[in-house]
Design a protein around this motif. Sequence first.
Motif, mmCIF file in Angstrom:
data_model
loop_
_atom_site.group_PDB
_atom_site.id
_atom_site.type_symbol
_atom_site.label_atom_id
_atom_site.label_comp_id
_atom_site.label_asym_id
_atom_site.label_seq_id
_atom_site.Cartn_x
_atom_site.Cartn_y
_atom_site.Cartn_z
ATOM 1 N N ARG A 192 -15.603 -1.536 9.702
ATOM 2 C CA ARG A 192 -14.328 -0.806 9.828
ATOM 3 C C ARG A 192 -13.394 -1.530 10.797
ATOM 4 N N MET A 193 -13.964 -2.020 11.895
ATOM 5 C CA MET A 193 -13.123 -2.725 12.876
ATOM 6 C C MET A 193 -12.446 -3.939 12.259
ATOM 7 N N ILE A 194 -13.215 -4.707 11.488
ATOM 8 C CA ILE A 194 -12.622 -5.895 10.840
ATOM 9 C C ILE A 194 -11.484 -5.472 9.915
ATOM 10 N N MET A 195 -11.772 -4.483 9.064
ATOM 11 C CA MET A 195 -10.775 -4.117 8.048
ATOM 12 C C MET A 195 -9.514 -3.532 8.681
ATOM 13 N N GLU A 196 -9.689 -2.771 9.769
ATOM 14 C CA GLU A 196 -8.519 -2.155 10.396
ATOM 15 C C GLU A 196 -7.798 -3.108 11.348
ATOM 16 N N SER A 197 -8.545 -4.058 11.913
ATOM 17 C CA SER A 197 -7.952 -4.851 12.991
ATOM 18 C C SER A 197 -7.752 -6.326 12.659
ATOM 19 N N ILE A 230 -8.783 1.644 4.308
ATOM 20 C CA ILE A 230 -8.294 1.528 2.922
ATOM 21 C C ILE A 230 -6.796 1.211 2.917
ATOM 22 N N ARG A 231 -6.044 1.961 3.712
ATOM 23 C CA ARG A 231 -4.583 1.732 3.777
ATOM 24 C C ARG A 231 -4.275 0.321 4.278
ATOM 25 N N THR A 232 -4.966 -0.058 5.359
ATOM 26 C CA THR A 232 -4.685 -1.366 5.972
ATOM 27 C C THR A 232 -5.014 -2.489 4.997
ATOM 28 N N MET A 233 -6.166 -2.387 4.323
ATOM 29 C CA MET A 233 -6.547 -3.458 3.392
ATOM 30 C C MET A 233 -5.539 -3.550 2.246
ATOM 31 N N GLU A 235 -2.371 -2.736 2.191
ATOM 32 C CA GLU A 235 -1.110 -3.315 2.666
ATOM 33 C C GLU A 235 -1.274 -4.819 2.935
ATOM 34 N N ALA A 236 -2.409 -5.177 3.547
ATOM 35 C CA ALA A 236 -2.643 -6.597 3.863
ATOM 36 C C ALA A 236 -2.744 -7.420 2.577
ATOM 37 N N ILE A 237 -3.383 -6.869 1.559
ATOM 38 C CA ILE A 237 -3.496 -7.586 0.278
ATOM 39 C C ILE A 237 -2.096 -7.817 -0.312
ATOM 40 N N ALA A 238 -1.253 -6.780 -0.266
ATOM 41 C CA ALA A 238 0.107 -6.921 -0.813
ATOM 42 C C ALA A 238 0.869 -8.012 -0.054
ATOM 43 N N ARG A 239 0.740 -8.010 1.266
ATOM 44 C CA ARG A 239 1.470 -9.014 2.060
ATOM 45 C C ARG A 239 0.906 -10.425 1.833
ATOM 46 N N ALA A 240 -0.427 -10.527 1.725
ATOM 47 C CA ALA A 240 -1.043 -11.836 1.510
ATOM 48 C C ALA A 240 -0.632 -12.392 0.147
#
Length: 512
Positions: A192-197, A230-233, A235-240
């Motif tokens: 969780r820490m990796i995915m959120e941070s 889930i939200r962070t991943m 959003e990060a996928i969209a930006r990547a």
Amino acid sequence: MSASKVRVFVPADTAARSLGSDQLAVALGAAEQAPIEVIRNGSRGLYWLEPLVEVEIDGIRHAYGPVTAADVAGLCKAEFWHGNDHPRYLGPTEAIPYLAQQSRLTFARVGITDPLSIDDHVAHDGFKGLHNAVSLSGAEIVAIVTESGLRGRGGAAFPTGIKWNTVLGADGEQKYIVCNADEGDSGTFADRMIMESDPYALIEGMTIAGLAVGATQGFIYIRFEYPQAIRTMREAIARARAAGYLGADVLGSGQSFELHVREAAGAYICGEETSLLESLEGKRGQIRFRPPLPAIKGLFGAPTVVNNVISLATVPIILDKGAAYYQDYGTGRSRGTLTVQLAGNIKQGGLVEIGFGRSLRELLYDFGGGSATGRPIRAVQAGGPLGAYVHASQFETPLDYEQFAAIGAMIGHGGLVVFDDNVDMAEQARFAMEFCAIESCGKCTPCRVGAVRGVEVIDKICKGENEAANLELLRDLCDTMITGSLCALGGMAPFPVLSVLNHFPEDLQARG
Ligand SMILES: Cc1cc2nc3c(=O)[nH]c(=O)nc-3n(C[C@H](O)[C@H](O)[C@H](O)COP(=O)(O)O)c2cc1C
Ligand code: SF4
């Protein structure tokens, strides 16, 4: 940002938020006299100090913690943006012994960067591994990962390079990378820490895996209890993707890789890779017979890499700094770093990333500071709900897969749940069987029926019914479950029970 403003970091991951970091960030933002800019980062993983506020002065971060919104007025009075003294002042963050003694490789950026900022990620060595990978062949990438000695961090510690090599060599038009982010083990939170941070570390690791084995699609399977991850991943996928790190032409290499997040229902058995694949396909999460291995016939029947979040998020640093750099950490066949999660009755709970080989005692006392209650630590459950209870006499055991196996224990996903001398080990043994009975997928009899019988037998022992015969029966039942179960849920649930029988027999007997 005005040039005179001091950067102040307030973590926004689930753990820090649950301790009031959002309210704190609002209060700091409203402190008009403070010449500060509030940045939301991830947690450093020193959870007993959260919410931990950091002030950046001349490139060095100074920590204050734990801080609540009620402390803001006092902090501003002390002009904390100059790093001034205050009852909550902890000194330069990197000098806090808990952090200073760690080797943060996989977690190098966690707590440092703004999780969703690609610029910040790149400024801290992000995507360097991927840049190297696009100029290599799949076989060359696989060789580097194999040479690094990386073993799966999800539980079974299977060599990652060997798994990838099987998928690379398997026939199939379509191949997949699946990230196991089910994180069901008790006391664990590293995924969780990796995915959120540091979500881009996982995206980068999965993309490198795709390039290595020739997979063009990846899925991240995240339990629904992790809504922020889930939200962070997503959003990060969209930006990547928008920045060219994902999509039809990864970094202009002509190779494509797409990523998707799938929300899981949160069943423990769906963390087991074949159940996970069933669930991803929209079916009930039940174990598949093996062979065939998922590497040959996995998602939708195609060759599939299934790896844990930490395994995948470790790949970028290996591709960036080389196999030898990673190999240098660790001991024996346990190479690199291990992320230990200290939980339960422990004074300084949190995340510790260190090279393999340090003893359990060092983790519990040097990092953990002993139990939270101040009482002697009597037992530690290592490796999740299927892991043995380690007795205090075994605390010198080094954190090493083989040495843990030699004492009948396992490191698994690195979770350590600590108990003081008030623990009732008969209750813990009963819990192991009860957990298995509740979480069993029901496919095989030794687990489905055996776990229920296990609870009953332990209850009889505690009531003093035919104690000696039932103790023997319990061992016999454990043996049947270990040898006869189809997967490791039924096959390993007896290990905590056996550890209680072997090391805490005084607890597993008739109650007065
Ligand atoms: C009952 C059970 C639950 C599991 N839960 C998880 C889990 O939550 N996360 C995980 O990464 N692996 C879990 N595993 C291990 C996976 O089956 C698999 O070995 C792992 O995802 C492979 O990735 P790795 O090689 O990177 O460790 C579980 C295994 C079993 C038997
Ligand atoms: S051991 Fe348990 S969880 Fe695994 S296949 Fe058998 S019934 Fe299902």
